[in-house]
Write an enzyme that holds these catalytic residues in place. Sequence first.
Site, PDB file in Angstrom:
ATOM      1  N   LYS A 138       1.246  -1.151   0.254  1.00 10.15           N
ATOM      2  CA  LYS A 138      -0.106  -0.054   0.291  1.00 10.15           C
ATOM      3  C   LYS A 138       0.918   1.070   0.219  1.00 10.15           C
ATOM      4  O   LYS A 138       1.632   1.552   0.453  1.00 10.15           O
ATOM      5  CB  LYS A 138      -1.308   0.031   0.966  1.00 10.15           C
ATOM      6  N   ASP A 169     -13.938   5.402   9.122  1.00  9.52           N
ATOM      7  CA  ASP A 169     -14.208   5.349   7.808  1.00  9.52           C
ATOM      8  C   ASP A 169     -14.899   4.047   8.009  1.00  9.52           C
ATOM      9  O   ASP A 169     -14.427   3.373   6.692  1.00  9.52           O
ATOM     10  CB  ASP A 169     -12.842   5.596   6.642  1.00  9.52           C
TER      11      ASP A 169
END
Length: 444
Positions: free
Chosen positions: A124, A230
């Site tokens: 990532k 989130d």
Amino acid sequence: MKLDTRVLRHLTAEDWRVLAAVEQGTKNHENVPTPLIEKLSRLKGGASGVHKSISALAKAGLIAKLKDAKYDGYRLTYGGLDYLALHTHASRKHVYSVGSRVGVGKESDIMIVADDKGTQKILKIHRLGRISFRTVKSNRDYLKNKSGSGSWMYLSRLAAMKEFAFMQALREEGFPVPEPIAQSRHTIVMNLIDAPPLRQISSVPDPATLYAELISLILRLAKHGLIHGDFNEFNILIKETNTTPTTPAASNSGEVETKNKHSQPSQQETKLDQQEERKGEAEITLVPVLIDFPQMVSMEHQNAEMYFDRDVNCIKSFFKKRFHFVSTVPGPFFKDAKKTVGKDGAKRLDASVAASGFTKKMLKDLEAAIREQQQTIEEKEAGADSDGDSDEFKGEDSEEDDDGERDEDEGQESLNVLVIPSSSALENEDIKGVEGLTLGEKGS
């Protein structure tokens, strides 16, 4: 920008030293003066060797000149930062080859990579400052003393540090999260979870059970002092596991009635026959896996209730829209979840992560950036025509990145091999002992 590793193996030890010098100079200069690069790199060849490496790095797009700069100097690009991070991961034997990009978020790229044994992993790459941040002004508090691309690289590094720390803490407490393997600069290497995100699933056999699992995760996080921040269909992977059902329980009497073979079976007999047929067949269990943690906050955060309620409402609205499921149970509510923090011996992960080296100043800088990002996205969505579900993988490839380049829609069809260097990795604060670093033979 897309990650292109083709130049990586052709860089010499001198090139790596100069690239590390530019990175070190970026701590105090947006445009690192050439004399300072010469001083920091300490090449035996002197100024001529430095200029030769600068030329090679600039040609590869790893460093760049600022337009209308008042003095001769160079800035580090995101491509250069990517290479330095990959070089570190390669030297530690966490990454040997880089495959295709499998996901593009608003502030990150997700790549398939593999180690020297061929085990696939996820890389990532945090890219704060990309498309979603274009309208953010440079005079914000978290950009004070940091200007231009340097500030975004600083924030991207903070995002990676925070996410890695939370993944480690959550994993240790048994939460369903990917295994964090390594972190360098703005990148994280983690294990590959072979599962689609919830947003890609059109139907589930039992929405109520999955909904209850997700709400339970929100409450379990709260018990450990955390709010995801989130918690939505983009950041929840749904993994399928096969389980063998238990044998149906016998009737209360324990007697087996003798049936007349010419008589019609009763409803109860038919049901038992169907259960008998299903015995031994594998049942599919859906297991949610949480990802994406840079925005995670403490239950003690000043806006904790807002973040908690938003996480709950995201799940409620998604299940209503996608699966036509509405829970008859109200809540959960923040005030009730707050009472459970630290109960039953639950470890306060918000405190442990804060004590792991992620300072309050770092947290303040990163939270300010994420807050600005969310406001920018909301403003864009409010001003744009909406036609259905939002897609975080849509529209990114055609945008210009921070280096003025354009992403072409060309996938990396084959693996680009990163030859493992023979000595220790470059670190972003220190370039001592870098001499002799290289990724394979030049031109291989």
